[in-house]
Design a protein around this motif. Structure first.
Motif, PDB file in Angstrom:
ATOM      1  N   GLY A  24       0.812  -1.228   0.000  1.00 58.84           N
ATOM      2  CA  GLY A  24       0.000   0.000   0.000  1.00 58.84           C
ATOM      3  C   GLY A  24       0.839   1.268   0.000  1.00 58.84           C
ATOM      4  N   PRO A  25       1.985   1.316   0.715  1.00 59.86           N
ATOM      5  CA  PRO A  25       2.798   2.537   0.673  1.00 59.86           C
ATOM      6  C   PRO A  25       3.297   2.855  -0.739  1.00 59.86           C
ATOM      7  CG  PRO A  25       3.428   1.194   2.546  1.00 59.86           C
ATOM      8  CD  PRO A  25       2.482   0.351   1.720  1.00 59.86           C
ATOM      9  N   GLY A  26       3.310   1.864  -1.613  1.00 60.88           N
ATOM     10  CA  GLY A  26       3.681   2.113  -3.009  1.00 60.88           C
ATOM     11  C   GLY A  26       2.468   2.455  -3.857  1.00 60.88           C
ATOM     12  N   ARG A  85       0.489  16.041 -12.052  1.00 65.53           N
ATOM     13  CA  ARG A  85       0.721  14.683 -12.556  1.00 65.53           C
ATOM     14  C   ARG A  85       1.059  13.716 -11.413  1.00 65.53           C
ATOM     15  NH1 ARG A  85       1.444  10.467 -12.880  1.00 65.53           N
ATOM     16  NH2 ARG A  85       3.034   9.210 -13.875  1.00 65.53           N
ATOM     17  N   SER A  86       1.841  14.199 -10.453  1.00 64.38           N
ATOM     18  CA  SER A  86       2.280  13.381  -9.317  1.00 64.38           C
ATOM     19  C   SER A  86       2.722  14.343  -8.222  1.00 64.38           C
ATOM     20  CB  SER A  86       3.454  12.489  -9.725  1.00 64.38           C
ATOM     21  OG  SER A  86       4.551  13.298 -10.134  1.00 64.38           O
ATOM     22  N   ALA A  87       2.913  13.821  -7.019  1.00 61.47           N
ATOM     23  CA  ALA A  87       3.432  14.675  -5.945  1.00 61.47           C
ATOM     24  C   ALA A  87       4.840  15.137  -6.297  1.00 61.47           C
ATOM     25  CB  ALA A  87       3.433  13.906  -4.628  1.00 61.47           C
ATOM     26  N   THR A  88       5.601  14.262  -6.928  1.00 62.50           N
ATOM     27  CA  THR A  88       6.964  14.624  -7.336  1.00 62.50           C
ATOM     28  C   THR A  88       6.930  15.832  -8.266  1.00 62.50           C
ATOM     29  OG1 THR A  88       7.648  12.318  -7.179  1.00 62.50           O
ATOM     30  CG2 THR A  88       9.051  13.772  -8.490  1.00 62.50           C
ATOM     31  N   GLN A  89       6.020  15.763  -9.238  1.00 58.99           N
ATOM     32  CA  GLN A  89       5.970  16.892 -10.173  1.00 58.99           C
ATOM     33  C   GLN A  89       5.545  18.174  -9.475  1.00 58.99           C
ATOM     34  OE1 GLN A  89       3.111  17.097 -13.416  1.00 58.99           O
ATOM     35  NE2 GLN A  89       3.828  19.217 -13.513  1.00 58.99           N
ATOM     36  N   ASP A 114      13.254  11.814   4.486  1.00 60.94           N
ATOM     37  CA  ASP A 114      12.288  12.052   3.408  1.00 60.94           C
ATOM     38  C   ASP A 114      12.478  11.159   2.181  1.00 60.94           C
ATOM     39  OD1 ASP A 114      11.809  14.755   4.938  1.00 60.94           O
ATOM     40  OD2 ASP A 114      10.363  14.733   3.273  1.00 60.94           O
ATOM     41  N   HIS A 115      11.396  10.951   1.478  1.00 55.30           N
ATOM     42  CA  HIS A 115      11.410  10.388   0.116  1.00 55.30           C
ATOM     43  C   HIS A 115      12.201  11.368  -0.761  1.00 55.30           C
ATOM     44  CE1 HIS A 115       9.596   9.437  -3.843  1.00 55.30           C
ATOM     45  NE2 HIS A 115       9.137   8.316  -3.324  1.00 55.30           N
ATOM     46  N   ASP A 116      12.882  10.846  -1.758  1.00 57.37           N
ATOM     47  CA  ASP A 116      13.729  11.731  -2.566  1.00 57.37           C
ATOM     48  C   ASP A 116      12.937  12.860  -3.243  1.00 57.37           C
ATOM     49  OD1 ASP A 116      16.607  11.674  -2.842  1.00 57.37           O
ATOM     50  OD2 ASP A 116      16.243  11.756  -5.006  1.00 57.37           O
ATOM     51  N   SER A 117      11.649  12.666  -3.404  1.00 58.42           N
ATOM     52  CA  SER A 117      10.849  13.695  -4.081  1.00 58.42           C
ATOM     53  C   SER A 117      10.668  14.940  -3.220  1.00 58.42           C
ATOM     54  CB  SER A 117       9.476  13.142  -4.469  1.00 58.42           C
ATOM     55  OG  SER A 117       8.684  13.000  -3.316  1.00 58.42           O
ATOM     56  N   ASN A 118      11.011  14.849  -1.916  1.00 58.48           N
ATOM     57  CA  ASN A 118      10.974  16.068  -1.094  1.00 58.48           C
ATOM     58  C   ASN A 118      12.383  16.440  -0.649  1.00 58.48           C
ATOM     59  OD1 ASN A 118       9.449  18.210  -0.040  1.00 58.48           O
ATOM     60  ND2 ASN A 118       9.341  17.262   1.996  1.00 58.48           N
ATOM     61  N   GLY A 165       5.597  14.217   6.306  1.00 65.88           N
ATOM     62  CA  GLY A 165       4.552  14.013   7.315  1.00 65.88           C
ATOM     63  C   GLY A 165       4.693  12.630   7.925  1.00 65.88           C
ATOM     64  N   ALA A 166       5.222  11.688   7.134  1.00 63.56           N
ATOM     65  CA  ALA A 166       5.488  10.326   7.619  1.00 63.56           C
ATOM     66  C   ALA A 166       6.465   9.680   6.645  1.00 63.56           C
ATOM     67  CB  ALA A 166       4.210   9.500   7.693  1.00 63.56           C
ATOM     68  N   SER A 167       7.449   8.976   7.199  1.00 65.90           N
ATOM     69  CA  SER A 167       8.425   8.284   6.347  1.00 65.90           C
ATOM     70  C   SER A 167       7.766   7.087   5.662  1.00 65.90           C
ATOM     71  CB  SER A 167       9.604   7.803   7.194  1.00 65.90           C
ATOM     72  OG  SER A 167      10.241   6.720   6.539  1.00 65.90           O
ATOM     73  N   VAL A 192       5.467  20.216   3.415  1.00 63.00           N
ATOM     74  CA  VAL A 192       5.286  18.878   3.987  1.00 63.00           C
ATOM     75  C   VAL A 192       4.932  17.882   2.884  1.00 63.00           C
ATOM     76  CG1 VAL A 192       3.866  17.466   5.532  1.00 63.00           C
ATOM     77  CG2 VAL A 192       4.575  19.758   6.243  1.00 63.00           C
ATOM     78  N   ASP A 193       5.707  16.798   2.830  1.00 63.34           N
ATOM     79  CA  ASP A 193       5.358  15.673   1.963  1.00 63.34           C
ATOM     80  C   ASP A 193       4.353  14.818   2.747  1.00 63.34           C
ATOM     81  OD1 ASP A 193       5.112  13.236   0.747  1.00 63.34           O
ATOM     82  OD2 ASP A 193       7.257  12.933   0.428  1.00 63.34           O
ATOM     83  N   GLY A 194       3.087  14.934   2.347  1.00 62.38           N
ATOM     84  CA  GLY A 194       2.040  14.201   3.061  1.00 62.38           C
ATOM     85  C   GLY A 194       1.611  12.922   2.356  1.00 62.38           C
ATOM     86  N   VAL A 195       2.433  12.473   1.399  1.00 64.32           N
ATOM     87  CA  VAL A 195       2.025  11.334   0.572  1.00 64.32           C
ATOM     88  C   VAL A 195       1.797  10.075   1.409  1.00 64.32           C
ATOM     89  CG1 VAL A 195       2.726   9.786  -1.305  1.00 64.32           C
ATOM     90  CG2 VAL A 195       3.101  12.244  -1.526  1.00 64.32           C
ATOM     91  N   HIS A 196       2.705   9.813   2.344  1.00 61.95           N
ATOM     92  CA  HIS A 196       2.551   8.592   3.137  1.00 61.95           C
ATOM     93  C   HIS A 196       1.680   8.812   4.380  1.00 61.95           C
ATOM     94  CE1 HIS A 196       3.419   4.585   4.502  1.00 61.95           C
ATOM     95  NE2 HIS A 196       3.886   5.034   5.644  1.00 61.95           N
ATOM     96  N   LEU A 197       1.557  10.049   4.817  1.00 67.23           N
ATOM     97  CA  LEU A 197       0.734  10.314   6.007  1.00 67.23           C
ATOM     98  C   LEU A 197      -0.760  10.240   5.683  1.00 67.23           C
ATOM     99  CD1 LEU A 197       0.578  11.257   8.986  1.00 67.23           C
ATOM    100  CD2 LEU A 197       0.515  13.611   8.129  1.00 67.23           C
ATOM    101  N   CYS A 215       0.105  15.320  -1.550  1.00 65.09           N
ATOM    102  CA  CYS A 215      -0.357  13.938  -1.374  1.00 65.09           C
ATOM    103  C   CYS A 215      -0.683  13.355  -2.750  1.00 65.09           C
ATOM    104  CB  CYS A 215      -1.557  13.860  -0.432  1.00 65.09           C
ATOM    105  SG  CYS A 215      -3.030  14.680  -1.029  1.00 65.09           S
ATOM    106  N   SER A 216      -0.921  12.053  -2.773  1.00 65.38           N
ATOM    107  CA  SER A 216      -1.142  11.355  -4.048  1.00 65.38           C
ATOM    108  C   SER A 216      -2.335  10.423  -3.899  1.00 65.38           C
ATOM    109  CB  SER A 216       0.091  10.529  -4.430  1.00 65.38           C
ATOM    110  OG  SER A 216       1.241  11.326  -4.439  1.00 65.38           O
ATOM    111  N   PRO A 217      -3.425  10.684  -4.612  1.00 62.91           N
ATOM    112  CA  PRO A 217      -4.624   9.863  -4.452  1.00 62.91           C
ATOM    113  C   PRO A 217      -4.401   8.365  -4.649  1.00 62.91           C
ATOM    114  CG  PRO A 217      -5.183  11.861  -5.616  1.00 62.91           C
ATOM    115  CD  PRO A 217      -3.678  11.852  -5.472  1.00 62.91           C
ATOM    116  N   TYR A 218      -3.385   7.986  -5.441  1.00 61.05           N
ATOM    117  CA  TYR A 218      -3.208   6.544  -5.663  1.00 61.05           C
ATOM    118  C   TYR A 218      -2.697   5.827  -4.421  1.00 61.05           C
ATOM    119  CZ  TYR A 218       1.909   6.963  -6.359  1.00 61.05           C
ATOM    120  OH  TYR A 218       3.256   7.173  -6.198  1.00 61.05           O
ATOM    121  N   LYS A 219      -2.346   6.596  -3.385  1.00 58.25           N
ATOM    122  CA  LYS A 219      -1.965   5.958  -2.110  1.00 58.25           C
ATOM    123  C   LYS A 219      -3.186   5.788  -1.211  1.00 58.25           C
ATOM    124  CE  LYS A 219       2.544   6.731  -3.001  1.00 58.25           C
ATOM    125  NZ  LYS A 219       3.544   5.731  -3.289  1.00 58.25           N
ATOM    126  N   PHE A 220      -4.299   6.454  -1.566  1.00 57.52           N
ATOM    127  CA  PHE A 220      -5.501   6.298  -0.736  1.00 57.52           C
ATOM    128  C   PHE A 220      -6.724   5.961  -1.592  1.00 57.52           C
ATOM    129  CE2 PHE A 220      -4.587  10.921  -1.052  1.00 57.52           C
ATOM    130  CZ  PHE A 220      -5.748  11.417  -1.630  1.00 57.52           C
TER     131      PHE A 220
END
Ligand code: PLP
Length: 397
Positions: A24-26, A85-89, A114-118, A165-167, A192-197, A215-220
């Motif tokens: 799920g984190p992916g 397009r993505s949180a990275t973008q 952090d994830h490299d995108s932040n 926000g969360a590793s 704040v990178d909230g993708v995983h939080l 954040c990224s909807p594909y994670k939720f």
């Protein structure tokens, strides 16, 4: 209304073949309601946004509804919701815009959690103007990010503090309000990178002190795209490069090209789905908060079971033990390569991949090089049987 994992599972066609998904984190699996909303948007008659034809109005409604849904999910102003397009973008775009105002002796603060995108967008934006990058490490045993360590890197020249926000590997949830208070005290913005939080917590961006929150909807449960939110007044002050005919309105000013309407319809459906997980309160924001608290309880309970199981396996090494965390375990097994364990589990229909998961700095900081480790992340659809199969699968090795 109680959280009922069996009911939740019946909404996810991907679970029908018995696969236990710990990745799920992916990216989470998708309930049929979200897939149906995407199909409905694509087949209803859809044009570019406008007010004359029904198809134009439908496209417009999809966008307005998606901003409203995100505002209920995160507790932010709908006019501050930027789709990407993505949180990275989104982070790359904003780092470049913010860097337009930086000077050579300015500083940005990034963390090794952090994830490299932040991280990389800020490092590269700093390089482009000769600004300095200040790094904050984390405790290698606990995986805690100390507020004092962030504070130690702040100065009057700090422009941005980029913090997760969360590793996405260790699960650590840093004390964002305290970090934001320290950053704001020196006049810095907090990204704040909230993708995983976001998939694991009831989020209130204002209470967290985030100036920007991605954040990224594909994670939720949603489709593959990204979101960043900010106060519309802050967005008004920023001027990204834009096409001449494109509107200069906020938040559209930050959105390049035609929006992916069908994905936005899917994001709205994902928020509606979350809101209905464990609440029937009259307004959606309350339903989201109540449901996410129920999700947290469900995931905490299962995560304790998972940790207990993993700790009981000889030679299994768990990385980090943060006090406040998402249900995400990062581990390796003595005498077995991560790849071997990953493939063995996959053969049992248990998906728990191994990688650095783009938390490259965290992987290196832990002494795992660029290889990383195995990761098992829980989701609202995870049940006890999934957890037991994962633990037993590793034990059988
Ligand atoms: C914590 C975290 N931040 C950022 C990202 C990147 O998100 P996206 O794929 O939307 O760019 C990920 C993706 O795995 C993530 O886990």
């Amino acid at each position: 209304m109680d959280f009922d994992v069996a009911r939740v599972r019946s909404d996810f066609p991907a679970l029908d073949d018995g696969t236990a998904y710990f990745d799920g984190p992916g990216g989470s699996q998708v309930p049929h309601q979200v897939a149906a909303a995407i199909a409905a948007a694509m087949t209803a008659g859809l044009s570019n946004r406008g007010a004359v034809t029904a198809a134009e109005r439908r496209a417009d409604e999809v966008v307005v509804e998606a901003r409203s849904a995100v505002s209920d999910l995160l507790g932010c102003d709908p006019d501050g919701v930027v789709f990407a397009r993505s949180a990275t973008q989104a982070t790359y775009d904003l780092s470049r815009v913010l860097a337009q105002e930086w000077a050579a002796d300015d500083q940005v603060v990034v963390t090794r959690l952090d994830h490299d995108s932040n991280i990389r967008p800020w490092v590269q934006a700093a390089e482009s103007v000769g600004a300095e990058v200040r790094w904050v490490g984390f405790d290698r045993d606990t995986a805690e990010l100390a507020v004092d360590d962030v504070r130690a890197e702040l100065s009057e020249r700090t422009r941005v503090v980029a913090v997760t926000g969360a590793s996405n590997v260790l699960g650590t949830r840093p004390d964002l309000p305290a970090i934001a208070e320290a950053a704001h005290a020196v006049g810095a913005l907090v990204y704040v990178d909230g993708v995983h939080l976001t998939p694991h917590a009831a989020v209130d961006v204002k209470a967290l002190g985030a100036d920007f929150f991605s954040c990224s909807p594909y994670k939720f449960f949603g489709p593959h795209h990204g979101i960043v939110v900010a106060d519309p007044e802050l967005l008004e002050r920023l001027h990204p490069h834009k096409l001449l005919p494109a509107t200069d309105r906020v938040p559209e000013r930050f959105e390049y090209g035609t929006l992916p309407y069908e994905l936005l319809a899917g994001a709205t459906a994902a928020v509606d789905y979350i809101a209905g997980l464990a609440s029937d309160a009259p307004d959606r924001r309350t339903r989201v908060l109540e449901s996410m608290r129920a999700v947290e309880e469900h995931e905490d309970r299962l995560f304790s079971r998972l940790l207990e199981g993993l700790r009981g396996i000889d030679g299994l090494r768990l990385y980090g033990a943060p006090a406040r965390r998402t249900p995400t375990a990062f581990f390796s097994v003595e005498g077995r390569s991560d790849r071997e364990v990953y493939e063995h589990l996959a053969g049992l229909g248990v998906n728990a991949p191994a990688s650095n998961f783009y938390a490259l700095e965290a992987s290196r900081w832990l002494g795992l090089g660029d290889t990383g480790a195995l990761r098992a992340g829980l989701a609202p659809y995870t049940n006890e049987s999934d957890v037991d199969r994962l633990v037993q699968g590793i034990r059988d090795l």
